[in-house]
Design an enzyme around this catalytic site. Structure first.
Site, mmCIF file in Angstrom:
data_model
loop_
_atom_site.group_PDB
_atom_site.id
_atom_site.type_symbol
_atom_site.label_atom_id
_atom_site.label_comp_id
_atom_site.label_asym_id
_atom_site.label_seq_id
_atom_site.Cartn_x
_atom_site.Cartn_y
_atom_site.Cartn_z
ATOM 1 N N ASP A 141 0.911 -1.004 0.101
ATOM 2 C CA ASP A 141 -0.053 0.051 -0.155
ATOM 3 C C ASP A 141 0.898 1.238 -0.136
ATOM 4 O O ASP A 141 0.375 2.186 0.515
ATOM 5 C CB ASP A 141 -0.850 0.029 1.155
ATOM 6 N N LYS A 144 2.854 3.329 -5.680
ATOM 7 C CA LYS A 144 2.383 2.629 -6.724
ATOM 8 C C LYS A 144 3.448 1.932 -7.676
ATOM 9 O O LYS A 144 3.586 0.773 -7.909
ATOM 10 C CB LYS A 144 1.311 3.184 -7.225
ATOM 11 N N ASP A 169 -3.235 -3.216 -2.350
ATOM 12 C CA ASP A 169 -4.226 -1.962 -2.565
ATOM 13 C C ASP A 169 -4.139 -1.051 -3.833
ATOM 14 O O ASP A 169 -2.958 -1.060 -4.404
ATOM 15 C CB ASP A 169 -4.283 -1.170 -1.286
ATOM 16 N N ASN A 170 -5.081 -0.622 -4.510
ATOM 17 C CA ASN A 170 -4.867 0.446 -5.458
ATOM 18 C C ASN A 170 -4.610 -0.072 -6.718
ATOM 19 O O ASN A 170 -4.047 0.679 -7.520
ATOM 20 C CB ASN A 170 -4.006 1.595 -5.052
ATOM 21 N N GLU A 199 -11.391 4.245 -1.187
ATOM 22 C CA GLU A 199 -11.817 4.504 -0.191
ATOM 23 C C GLU A 199 -12.776 5.873 -0.041
ATOM 24 O O GLU A 199 -12.525 6.842 -0.564
ATOM 25 C CB GLU A 199 -10.632 4.554 0.952
HETATM 26 N N1 LIG Z 1 8.359 1.957 3.297
HETATM 27 C C1 LIG Z 1 8.148 2.929 2.207
HETATM 28 N N2 LIG Z 1 8.916 2.605 1.228
HETATM 29 C C2 LIG Z 1 8.578 3.526 -0.044
HETATM 30 N N3 LIG Z 1 7.586 4.332 0.003
HETATM 31 C C3 LIG Z 1 6.755 4.463 1.158
HETATM 32 C C4 LIG Z 1 6.933 3.686 2.149
HETATM 33 N N4 LIG Z 1 5.984 4.188 3.025
HETATM 34 C C5 LIG Z 1 5.364 5.024 2.404
HETATM 35 N N5 LIG Z 1 5.696 5.418 1.311
HETATM 36 C C6 LIG Z 1 5.554 6.546 0.361
HETATM 37 C C7 LIG Z 1 3.744 6.038 0.144
HETATM 38 C C8 LIG Z 1 3.014 7.367 0.231
HETATM 39 C C9 LIG Z 1 1.488 6.835 0.101
HETATM 40 C C10 LIG Z 1 1.194 5.832 -0.567
HETATM 41 N N6 LIG Z 1 -0.500 5.496 -1.095
HETATM 42 C C11 LIG Z 1 -0.931 6.154 -1.857
HETATM 43 O O1 LIG Z 1 -0.194 7.127 -2.757
HETATM 44 C C12 LIG Z 1 -2.372 6.215 -2.258
HETATM 45 C C13 LIG Z 1 -3.046 7.333 -2.922
HETATM 46 C C14 LIG Z 1 -4.380 6.892 -3.016
HETATM 47 C C15 LIG Z 1 -5.069 8.101 -3.730
HETATM 48 C C16 LIG Z 1 -5.971 7.674 -4.782
HETATM 49 C C17 LIG Z 1 -6.744 8.608 -5.398
HETATM 50 C C18 LIG Z 1 -6.235 10.105 -5.429
HETATM 51 F F1 LIG Z 1 -6.966 11.078 -6.150
HETATM 52 C C19 LIG Z 1 -5.299 10.407 -4.543
HETATM 53 C C20 LIG Z 1 -4.534 9.337 -3.555
HETATM 54 C C21 LIG Z 1 -5.036 6.052 -2.368
HETATM 55 C C22 LIG Z 1 -4.470 4.912 -1.775
HETATM 56 O O2 LIG Z 1 -5.190 4.013 -1.107
HETATM 57 C C23 LIG Z 1 -3.130 5.178 -1.653
HETATM 58 O O3 LIG Z 1 -2.602 3.894 -0.743
HETATM 59 MG MG LIG Z 2 -3.883 2.647 -0.423
#
Ligand SMILES: Nc1ncnc2c1ncn2CCCCCNC(=O)c1cc(-c2ccc(F)cc2)cc(O)c1O
Ligand SMILES: [Mg+2]
Length: 214
Positions: A141, A144, A169-170, A199
């Site tokens: 999650d 992406k 997810d997603n 969501e």
């Molecule tokens: N340990 C690690 N290693 C690398 N990256 C890492 C990390 N730990 C965190 N991150 C960095 C992830 C940042 C958040 C990722 N999730 C998402 O970007 C996300 C975006 C949407 C979304 C959908 C429609 C829209 F209009 C806008 C946003 C919905 C979701 O359910 C999402 O999970």
């Molecule tokens: Mg998500």
């Protein structure tokens, strides 16, 4: 100074949820996101699918990539058998700080290991740092465009065994096309799509469940 959305989400948990009651924490976050401010938690509709997969797998070791505020961490950890371990990776220190407090409010800190850092850096260190040989369940999650490279990295590091489950997810919104193509075409995976919605919206999204065949 202005509060952040994760800080306001935590405030809603502390105001509306009962300490030590994971279901009330989940409910408080969903209510906040429906009534006040959208946030990128997996949410209740996809969350129920997540719950059913966790209950079916009954995992002893779980890896979550992307903690955010800890909503899915709380859902997963509340379903784990005693002595099971959930390791969750969060890149953003502000998100991690909020997630720690949400997880603590739910009374699940003993089941959860929250690590601050990038998945690409930490996946190769899982065995030496945490004594984890393989993961029974991985919940993807995070970024992406990291789903596919991190899945390949987990394969290379021997962190997946015959029967390990990946739940992503997603896969529709925002979408993970290269990951979907890989797990659906590779002979090493058996994949299944669970259609749902982004969501707190009516936009289509879904979870992809993939069994590693070894
Ligand atoms: N340990 C690690 N290693 C690398 N990256 C890492 C990390 N730990 C965190 N991150 C960095 C992830 C940042 C958040 C990722 N999730 C998402 O970007 C996300 C975006 C949407 C979304 C959908 C429609 C829209 F209009 C806008 C946003 C919905 C979701 O359910 C999402 O999970
Ligand atoms: Mg998500």
């Amino acid at each position: 100074t202005q509060s952040t959305r994760p800080q306001r989400l935590l405030g809603a948990v502390q105001k509306n949820a009962t300490r030590g009651d994971p279901r009330s924490v989940v409910q408080a976050i969903d209510q906040f996101c429906r009534q006040k401010e959208w946030a990128m938690n997996v949410g209740d509709e996809k969350g129920c699918i997540l719950d059913s997969v966790v209950s079916e797998v009954n995992p002893a070791t779980v890896l979550e990539l992307g903690t955010y505020c800890g909503y899915s961490t709380v859902r997963i950890a509340s379903l784990l058998p005693p002595h099971a371990k959930l390791i969750t990776l969060e890149f953003n220190p502000d998100f991690a700080a909020i997630a720690r407090q949400v997880i603590a409010w739910a009374g699940l800190e003993d089941k959860v290991h929250l690590i601050e850092g990038a998945s690409g850096d930490w996946i190769p260190k899982m065995t030496e740092q945490f004594g984890v040989k393989t993961f029974d369940l991985v919940f993807l999650d995070h970024w992406k465009d990291r789903y596919l490279p991190d899945t390949m990295l987990m394969e290379e590091c021997g962190l997946l065994r015959k029967g390990s489950i990946l739940l992503a997810d997603n896969v529709i919104c925002p979408g993970t096309p290269d990951y979907l193509e890989y797990v659906r075409s590779s002979p090493r995976y058996e994949s299944q799509y669970f259609k749902s919605h982004l969501e707190y919206t009516k936009v289509e999204d879904g979870l992809e469940k993939s069994v590693f065949l070894g």
